[in-house]
Structures are given as structure tokens and as C-alpha cells.
Write a protein that holds these residues in place. Structure first.
Motif, PDB file in Angstrom:
ATOM      1  N   VAL A  88      46.541   6.641   7.563  1.00 39.45           N
ATOM      2  CA  VAL A  88      46.557   5.273   7.051  1.00 39.45           C
ATOM      3  C   VAL A  88      45.379   4.474   7.605  1.00 39.45           C
ATOM      4  O   VAL A  88      44.776   3.657   6.891  1.00 39.45           O
ATOM      5  N   TRP A 120      40.428  -0.812   2.080  1.00 38.03           N
ATOM      6  CA  TRP A 120      41.262  -1.824   1.448  1.00 38.03           C
ATOM      7  C   TRP A 120      40.458  -3.087   1.165  1.00 38.03           C
ATOM      8  O   TRP A 120      39.648  -3.524   1.995  1.00 38.03           O
ATOM      9  N   ASN A 136      50.627   4.590  -4.420  1.00 35.97           N
ATOM     10  CA  ASN A 136      49.994   4.200  -3.160  1.00 35.97           C
ATOM     11  C   ASN A 136      50.693   3.005  -2.526  1.00 35.97           C
ATOM     12  O   ASN A 136      50.986   2.985  -1.327  1.00 35.97           O
ATOM     13  N   LEU A 192      52.951   2.481   0.975  1.00 40.04           N
ATOM     14  CA  LEU A 192      52.553   1.498   1.979  1.00 40.04           C
ATOM     15  C   LEU A 192      53.658   0.475   2.262  1.00 40.04           C
ATOM     16  O   LEU A 192      53.768  -0.036   3.378  1.00 40.04           O
ATOM     17  N   TYR A 214      55.766   2.391   4.655  1.00 37.64           N
ATOM     18  CA  TYR A 214      55.058   2.547   5.928  1.00 37.64           C
ATOM     19  C   TYR A 214      55.076   1.235   6.708  1.00 37.64           C
ATOM     20  O   TYR A 214      55.332   1.220   7.914  1.00 37.64           O
ATOM     21  N   ALA A 240      49.689  -3.431   6.878  1.00 35.98           N
ATOM     22  CA  ALA A 240      50.065  -2.763   5.629  1.00 35.98           C
ATOM     23  C   ALA A 240      50.905  -3.683   4.753  1.00 35.98           C
ATOM     24  O   ALA A 240      50.701  -3.773   3.540  1.00 35.98           O
TER      25      ALA A 240
END
Length: 693
Positions: free
Chosen positions: A207, A214, A232, A236, A239, A248
Motif C-alpha cells: 500500500v 495517489w 481498488n 482501500l 484496509y 487510506a
């Protein structure tokens, strides 16, 4: 090899029909007998198109001709442009008909053919897209690959490749062998014992590498254009929650908000367009795909549970309403796509001029213009506007001193006015194929919406789609990939089986009906028997040997990797059945993927989701008794991504329930690796047990 490929790319990119006549058309070719909307769009080209078949390739061998394979889909804008500019040209058609066997492929109908030749194109040119135009030897091995060509470019390519094949067939054959070997090599997965790397540290490092790309201002990944990639963001969300990663969580929330406000969402009718042509999510590519909207139902439903954002619930409801209104077959399945173009112009159905808006909205125009940025600095092109927002409703109300009820009333009024006006326009075409894999994603989308909002209607929709697929697309013990009344049967691919197993398991968890579990187990047995690749430990994309190489699809794209989904399915079934063999198979598949997952997380999010479940504590939560449905749904609303939640209202022989039913009582069993705590009666007690396992 790379230098040779590049030199041939440089060489090639310096970028009278005999078919039966059809009333009203000068030309008619063999595609007239197909049901695919994309193929039918080319049925009256002067090119002697044929559908993909072994017979067409055999003809090429017999006549010693090159084969031109042109791949696209019905809602593809540049496919339409190349058809009109090039494939309708009689002079170009004459060259094609005299020198090539010409095959048209609907990539949605034959994704296996598309995967093979897209891999070839990426080897040759480093990137790809559609239309995908490949010139191949009679044995199917690629000699030239490209995407959109102007008329002039295409004529040059046809001439040069044809001359090369006629003048130096040995050189052409050597090059094609090299590309075919490259395709095979790209699909080689070496089974590797990296189980010691299935750790929290590997997950975090993956990550961290991903996070460097990002876009913290506009959301998504940095780049000039953006795809939503729901898988995706789904990973996230989990996560961020499980690992308490505020970075995140903030990135996902920002991305979801920017997508919801942008022009990539249809603010009038609901539903999402395919992707944004800019980094601000402002101007979309206007086609609407079922697979995007299906996955975004799941994503925004989960996001609602995570962030408690009311706008997400409304967005899910609007998207479901759009799907039912515009993409549903009367028999129960959902169509593949809605075209980007109408009347030959991309987005014409969806865009507005200021004059049009003023005429329809009258006194409401001024406020509407503020809400949707109808100002000269926000023009798209040719005096046209795409509706998009740059503020949340809360920010807009504060800036314009409007009450929430007044804003909602205003939006309903202006949206209704504009929708009525828009409905008078010429609608874009609909691709009315019903694809098993995409409908399976929609089943899961409906189930996730039910879990989030507890609206029985959403669960009923999921069951209805499942019934349609079971009835229409599961015949003689096998899935078919595409269904349309009167079509030619297309065998299922790995994605059909993988996504349908996942959808069936999701329905089982939501309904507690073991028929869904039984179907998942049946499909899993077929998949393991017919798609397993012993050399890699993975699964082939197709169970056919007709193409130049086997495809083993491991990376995510706009669709999740079917191998990653299969690994999840094996993991889930292993926990439901307490079957260590399935469990171990899932871990072995993930183990081989660790290097790619670590270095390229953006393309392997579905694998990372499995890594998270394996590396961190994972629970089996079994609810047994008459009140199981209510308790299961209560647990589902907690969005426990690190837990399997199943229930039973009666005695069951499944390991998680066996011997645990007590008449008149309902108990929750919290287990980990087949070891269980003492039963408890409330969700709150179960959460305490999970925290202190």
C-alpha cells in the motif's frame, strides 16, 4: 526481442463485396447472421467481414492469406469513427478483401480473443485500446497490431504488411513466432512458496508503494484521465478500517466524493459513465457499462456503512433506478452497455447549451447554473456543458443560504424538467447482450446494497437476476458467457464461473438459503475440473485450445482478476466447509503473486484484499436459531470485512452449524481457524469476543 519489435512497429506505422445483397443496402456480409450489436453495426460494410471461427482461419490457411482481426464493442466511440472513415471506404475494402480474410470480433462476446491480441498489442506497442486491429498469420500468430487508424494510415499498413508477407514470408513468420512466444511468456506464472511473505508487513509495504501515485487533490491515481476502478477503492476502504489508516480513509473518501460530484456521474438519470477524460472527473467518455455500475453499487454501499454519508445512499438508489429503467431485459437479466454516441456525436444525448437550459428552466436557471457550474470558464467544447459539481450540498447550501428541504425540492424540480426534455432526444443505442459475468457482479451489487440499507427489494432483485442466469445461461451443466434470444451459444469463461461463485456465496450469506451454497460448490467443481492449470497452480481464462496461447488472467483492470476472485472463493468455501485443501490452494495462489502484489498494488487490489484476510485475524461467525436472519443482518451492517458471516434457522450438517441448533434459542458462535468461543446471544458480546480472541 524488444528492439526487433520496435523496428517492426516503425516499419508498419509510417498509423468489392461478394456477400448476399440486402434490401436497402449496397453491401451485406456474413455478420448479418449474428446477434451481437457490434457485429451487426458492420454487417453492411463493403468489407467481407466474418465472425470469429475456426472455419475462417482454415480458409486463410487454404488460400494462404493473412487474417485481419478487428476487435471492438458496440459502445466504443473510436470504433464507430474508424468504421465510418475506413471500413465504409470501398477502396480500402477492396484491398482488405483481396489480400486478407477479415474477421470482426465483439470483445465483450469473445473476451478470450481480445485478451490474447491485447497482450500482443501491448508487447508490440507498449499500450493498447479499441478498436484493436491485428494482422495475423493463418495460424493466428500476430504480425502487426494497432488501434485506431485514419483511412490513409490504414491503407499504408495494409499495403506494407501484405507486401512483407508476400515478399519475405520467412521473416514474417519469425517475427510472428516471437510475438506469440511473448504472449505465452506474459501468461507464465511460476508457482512459488512465498507463504512466509503473507504478512501484515508485506501488505503495508504494498500500500505504501501504491500511495505514492495517489492524487490527493482530485482522488484516484495521478494521470491525465481516470477510471473509477471500484475494486481498488473497495480494498482501500477495508484496509483503512482494519489498519486504522487515516491516509487510506481520507483518500478513498475524497475519491468517492469527487466521482459523485463529477460529470462521470449522470446527475439527472443516475448511473455512471465509463471513465473521465480529465483528472477532475469532469468530462466523461459517455458510454455506460453494466460492470462499472454493478461494482459501484457495492462500493458506495460499503462506503455508506464506513463513512455514514447520506449522499452515498441516494446515489446507490438512483443508480439502481437507472439500471432498472434503462438496462433491464423484460425477462430479468441486464444489458451490457449503452452507447457513448447518438446521431453520430459523442455525448450528444447528455450535454447542454446555455440557451437550452435557460429555455427549459426559466427562473430556476440562475441557481441551477451555480449548482452545476454553467459558466463560460467551465465550457466543455462548442458551447456545450457537462453537468458537474465542485461543492458538496452542505457547502452549496451555506454559500447560497438555502435550507436542505428547499435544495432537495429544487433539485427534483429541475431534474424532472431536464429529464423530460432529454427524453425527447435521439437515445444512444443499447447493447442488449446479457453477459453472465457482468450480471454476476450486479447480483453482488444488489446484495451489498441490501446489506447496507436493509431494503428487501434489493435482495429480491439479486435473487431475480440469479434466477435468470440459472435458467438462461446454465445449461447442460455449464455456464454460457453471453445470452441473447436466437444467439449462437458461447461457452463460459473463467470470469463467468468466478464471479457467479462469488455472487452465489454472497446470496447464501444474505439469505441463509443453502441452495445458493450448493450452486457455488457445483460451479467450483466445474472450474477446478475444466480450468485448472497444473503448471502454475492458477486457472486458465478459457478451457479451449483454439488460440495461439493460453491466457492466465491475474491482474485487475476495470474487472477484478478472475484468478484473484477464484482464490477468494476457495478461501470462503474452505472456511464454510472447513476444507483445508481449498484453504491451502487459495494461499498457494496468493503466494505466487506476492512479488507482483508488492510492486504493483494498483493492478492487484483483489489479491491484496485476500492477503489482508490471510495475514490478519479472520473470523467465522455462525448464527444459529430462529432469530438468525435479524442478527446476521445486524452484523452485516457493521461491515466486517475480516469475517465470514453465515446463519441457519434450523439444524444443518455444515461444520459451522453442526450440533449447534437449540430449539427456541439463537446463538452466535465466533470462531477462528475452526476454533470457537463459547456461544453468545448478542452482537455486542460477539464483538467483544472478536476483540479478545
Amino acid at each position: 526481442m524488444k528492439a526487433t519489435l520496435l523496428s517492426l512497429v516503425f516499419l508498419f506505422s509510417c498509423k468489392e463485396n461478394t456477400g448476399q445483397q440486402d434490401s436497402g443496402h449496397k453491401y451485406t456480409n456474413a455478420l448479418i447472421n449474428e446477434t451481437s450489436p457490434y457485429l451487426l453495426q458492420h454487417a453492411h460494410n463493403p468489407v467481407n467481414w466474418q465472425p470469429w471461427s475456426q472455419e475462417a482461419l482454415d480458409t486463410a490457411k487454404k488460400e494462404n492469406k493473412l487474417v485481419l482481426v478487428s476487435i471492438g464493442y458496440s459502445s466504443c466511440h473510436w470504433c464507430h469513427v474508424m468504421e465510418e472513415e475506413t471500413f465504409e471506404d470501398e477502396a480500402i475494402a477492396k484491398i482488405m478483401n483481396e489480400n486478407f480474410i477479415n474477421i470482426k470480433v465483439d470483445r465483450e462476446e469473445r473476451p478470450d480473443v481480445d485478451h490474447v491480441y491485447m497482450t500482443a498489442l501491448q508487447l508490440i506497442k507498449g499500450n493498447g485500446g479499441w478498436p484493436l486491429n491485428m494482422i495475423v498469420l493463418p495460424n493466428g500468430k500476430p504480425l502487426y497490431g494497432g488501434t485506431y487508424h485514419t483511412n490513409e494510415q490504414w491503407g499504408e499498413v495494409l499495403t506494407k504488411v501484405s507486401e512483407l508477407y508476400k515478399n519475405d514470408p520467412k521473416k514474417a513468420g519469425e517475427y510472428a513466432d516471437m510475438v506469440a512466444a511473448g504472449i505465452a511468456e506474459a501468461n507464465v506464472i511460476e508457482p512459488t512458496d512465498n507463504k512466509g511473505m503473507l504478512t501484515q508487513n508485506t501488505l503495508d509495504e504494498s500500500v505504501d508503494v501504491w500511495a505514492k501515485n495517489w492524487d490527493l487533490e482530485w482522488g484516484g491515481v495521478r494521470g491525465p484521465q481516470k477510471f473509477m476502478l471500484p475494486g481498488n477503492l473497495d480494498f482501500l476502504i477495508d484496509y483503512g478500517k482494519i489498519n486504522n489508516s487515516e491516509k487510506a480513509r481520507a483518500h478513498v473518501k475524497n475519491t468517492l466524493d469527487k466521482i459523485a460530484q463529477g460529470g462521470v456521474y449522470d446527475h439527472l438519470a443516475g448511473g455512471f459513465f465509463r471513465y473521465s477524460t480529465d483528472k477532475q472527473w469532469k468530462v466523461p467518455h459517455f458510454e455506460k457499462m453494466l460492470y462499472d455500475n454493478a461494482q459501484l453499487l457495492s462500493l458506495y454501499a460499503k462506503a455508506y456503512l464506513t463513512f455514514e454519508e447520506p449522499a452515498y445512499k441516494k446515489l446507490v438508489s438512483q443508480t439502481i433506478a437507472f439500471l432498472d429503467r434503462e438496462m433491464k431485459n423484460p425477462e430479468g437479466g441486464y444489458y451490457a452497455a449503452i452507447d457513448a454516441d447518438s446521431e453520430g456525436e459523442e455525448g450528444k444525448f447528455y450535454i447542454w447549451t446555455e440557451t437550452e437550459l435557460k429555455a427549459v428552466l426559466a427562473n430556476d436557471f440562475e441557481l441551477f447554473a451555480k449548482y452545476y457550474n454553467i459558466q463560460p470558464e467551465h465550457l466543455w467544447e462548442d458551447g456545450k456543458y457537462v453537468l458537474y459539481r465542485t461543492m458538496t450540498d452542505k457547502e452549496f447550501m451555506e454559500e447560497n443560504n438555502i435550507l436542505p428541504t428547499d435544495l432537495e425540492t429544487f433539485k427534483r424540480r429541475v431534474n424532472d424538467l431536464l429529464l423530460k426534455t432529454r427524453e425527447k432526444r435521439v437515445r444512444p443505442g443499447t447493447d442488449d447482450k446479457i453477459l453472465t459475468s457482468w450480471n454476476a457482479l450486479l447480483i453482488s451489487g444488489f446484495v451489498d446494497a441490501y446489506k447496507a440499507f436493509d431494503e428487501k427489494e434489493f435482495l429480491e432483485k439479486a435473487e431475480s437476476v440469479f434466477s435468470f442466469i440459472r435458467k438462461k445461461s446454465f445449461q447442460n451443466g455449464h455456464l454460457r458467457h453471453s445470452y441473447k434470444e436466437g444467439d449462437k451459444r458461447t461457452d463460459g469463461f473463467l470470469e463467468d464461473y468466478a464471479y457467479m461463485i462469488d455472487a452465489s456465496l454472497n446470496l447464501y450469506e444474505a439469505t441463509m438459503d443453502e441452495e445458493y451454497l450448493n450452486f457455488a460448490e457445483e460451479l467450483n467443481s466445474i472450474t477446478e475440473r475444466e480450468y485448472s492449470d497444473s503448471a502454475s497452480g492458477m486457472f486458465h481464462y478459457s478451457n479451449s485450445d483454439e488460440l495461439v496461447a493460453k491466457i492466465i488472467k491475474t491482474d485487475d483492470g476495470v474487472l477484478p482478476s478472475p484468478n484473484a476472485v477464484m482464490a477468494h472463493n476457495l478461501f470462503q468455501l474452505g472456511h464454510i466447509q472447513y476444507n483445508r485443501d481449498l484453504w491451502n490452494k487459495s494461499e498457494s495462489m496468493l503466494s505466487s503473486m506476492v512479488p507482483l502484489v508488492s510492486e504493483h498494488a494498483q493492478s492487484y487490489a483483489k489479491w491484496n484484499a485476500l492477503l489482508q484476510n490471510i495475514a490478519l485475524p479472520y473470523f467465522e461467525i455462525a448464527v444459529v436459531g430462529k432469530n438468525a436472519p435479524a442478527l446476521v443482518q445486524k452484523i452485516n451492517k457493521l461491515n466486517l470485512s475480516n469475517a465470514l458471516v453465515v446463519g441457519s434457522v434450523s439444524e444443518s450438517e455444515l461444520p459451522l452449524f453442526k450440533g449447534r441448533y437449540v430449539d427456541g434459542e439463537t446463538f452466535i458462535y465466533v470462531c477462528q481457524d475452526a476454533t470457537c468461543k463459547l456461544p453468545v446471544a448478542t452482537v455486542e458480546e460477539a464483538l467483544i469476543q472478536m476483540a479478545n480472541f
